[in-house]
Design an enzyme around this catalytic site. Structure first.
Site, PDB file in Angstrom:
ATOM      1  N   GLU A 156      88.901 -30.281   2.277  1.00 43.10           N
ATOM      2  CA  GLU A 156      88.281 -29.470   3.328  1.00 43.10           C
ATOM      3  C   GLU A 156      87.558 -28.267   2.732  1.00 43.10           C
ATOM      4  O   GLU A 156      86.484 -27.878   3.211  1.00 43.10           O
ATOM      5  CB  GLU A 156      89.346 -29.030   4.326  1.00 43.10           C
ATOM      6  CG  GLU A 156      89.880 -30.188   5.152  1.00 43.10           C
ATOM      7  CD  GLU A 156      90.936 -29.773   6.150  1.00 43.10           C
ATOM      8  OE1 GLU A 156      90.660 -29.806   7.361  1.00 43.10           O
ATOM      9  OE2 GLU A 156      92.051 -29.404   5.703  1.00 43.10           O
ATOM     10  N   GLY A 199      93.640 -30.155   2.108  1.00 46.15           N
ATOM     11  CA  GLY A 199      92.965 -28.865   2.227  1.00 46.15           C
ATOM     12  C   GLY A 199      91.957 -28.630   1.123  1.00 46.15           C
ATOM     13  O   GLY A 199      90.953 -27.940   1.326  1.00 46.15           O
ATOM     14  N   GLU A 218      96.442 -36.369   5.368  1.00 49.07           N
ATOM     15  CA  GLU A 218      97.379 -35.634   6.224  1.00 49.07           C
ATOM     16  C   GLU A 218      98.155 -36.522   7.189  1.00 49.07           C
ATOM     17  O   GLU A 218      99.297 -36.201   7.549  1.00 49.07           O
ATOM     18  CB  GLU A 218      96.625 -34.551   7.012  1.00 49.07           C
ATOM     19  CG  GLU A 218      96.237 -33.331   6.193  1.00 49.07           C
ATOM     20  CD  GLU A 218      94.897 -33.474   5.501  1.00 49.07           C
ATOM     21  OE1 GLU A 218      94.361 -32.469   5.021  1.00 49.07           O
ATOM     22  OE2 GLU A 218      94.374 -34.620   5.438  1.00 49.07           O
ATOM     23  N   ALA A 222      96.940 -28.559   0.696  1.00 51.04           N
ATOM     24  CA  ALA A 222      97.649 -27.345   1.086  1.00 51.04           C
ATOM     25  C   ALA A 222      98.984 -27.290   0.350  1.00 51.04           C
ATOM     26  O   ALA A 222      99.429 -28.271  -0.253  1.00 51.04           O
ATOM     27  CB  ALA A 222      97.872 -27.332   2.593  1.00 51.04           C
TER      28      ALA A 222
END
Length: 254
Positions: free
Chosen positions: A110, A107, A130, A64
């Site tokens: 993911e 992310g 994370e 992210a």
């Protein structure tokens, strides 16, 4: 095409390239929104049968956008428009092939987990780091990683933030293939899939996801209903006719 996402239609394949190479394709809100919009349009386009997703600049996506995450508190997180974008990406009904090179972290990992088939380049690296930021994966990583690799390995990756290389990812079942170039092989695979029966591919995708993410009894019912619906399709008739006539089928998607 947008600033952060390169979109190109080639035949029945929609090629999507994450395009923030200066940030190793970190997934900011704008990029996720563009990706969700592109897939939403493709979902309604009968001419698109498969999506192929890769990253620009030698990386898939390094996670992210930390600057955005740093500015969010719990209230902002609850109202985050990224949640709707993630849901839209995950609901894309057609096959998604991902070609992974370089970093596939946080992310980005993911996002990769939402793809249906993943080809990893030899130098690809996977991880969910994370917890090193005082967070946990927030876009399905804890759930989908565990379903793919099992509890022990998911705990290992998530609690320690350990990164794994491409051969390990293949051995653990995180990816389906290794290739010299994950991006090139993913594009070739997407082209091959585009020649298969689109209704059957969509139904098969839904059935496999139901099996992985839902109770067995519900998955069996959904699988049977999808199978029965396909029995009336022109693609089924064409597939059987082509088999009997020893020729390549020509599927029209109805």
């Amino acid at each position: 095409m947008s600033e952060h996402l390169i979109s190109e239609r080639r035949g029945a394949v929609l090629h999507l390239r994450l395009n923030r190479p200066d940030r190793r394709n970190a997934l900011n809100t704008a990029l996720l929104a563009d990706l969700a919009a592109a897939l939403g349009t493709a979902a309604e386009d009968g001419g698109v049968r498969v999506a192929c997703l890769v990253g620009e600049g030698g990386h898939f996506a390094a996670g992210a956008d930390i600057d955005e995450i740093a500015a969010k508190g719990s209230a902002e997180g609850a109202a985050d428009p990224r949640k709707a974008a993630w849901a839209s990406i995950r609901s894309f009904p057609k096959p998604v092939v991902a070609g992974v090179e370089g970093s596939c972290l946080g992310g980005g990992c993911e996002l990769m987990l939402m793809a249906d088939l993943v080809v990893a380049g030899q130098g690809a690296t996977f991880g969910l780091p994370e917890t090193s930021l005082g967070l946990i994966p927030g876009a399905g990583g804890t759930q989908r990683l565990t379903a793919l690799v099992g509890r022990a390995r998911a705990m290992r990756m998530i609690l320690t933030g350990e990164r794994i290389d491409a051969p390990t990812a293949l051995d653990w079942g995180l990816v389906a293939w290794l290739a010299e170039s994950g991006a090139d092989e993913a594009a070739a695979l997407a082209e091959r899939l585009a020649g298969r029966a689109p209704l059957a591919l969509a139904a098969a995708k839904r059935a496999v996801i139901d099996a992985a993410e839902g109770p067995l009894a519900e998955g069996l019912v959904a699988e049977r209903l999808a199978f029965e619906a396909l029995l009336d399709s022109a693609d089924k008739a064409e597939g059987i006719a082509a088999f009997r006539e020893k020729r390549a089928p020509v599927f029209e998607g109805h």
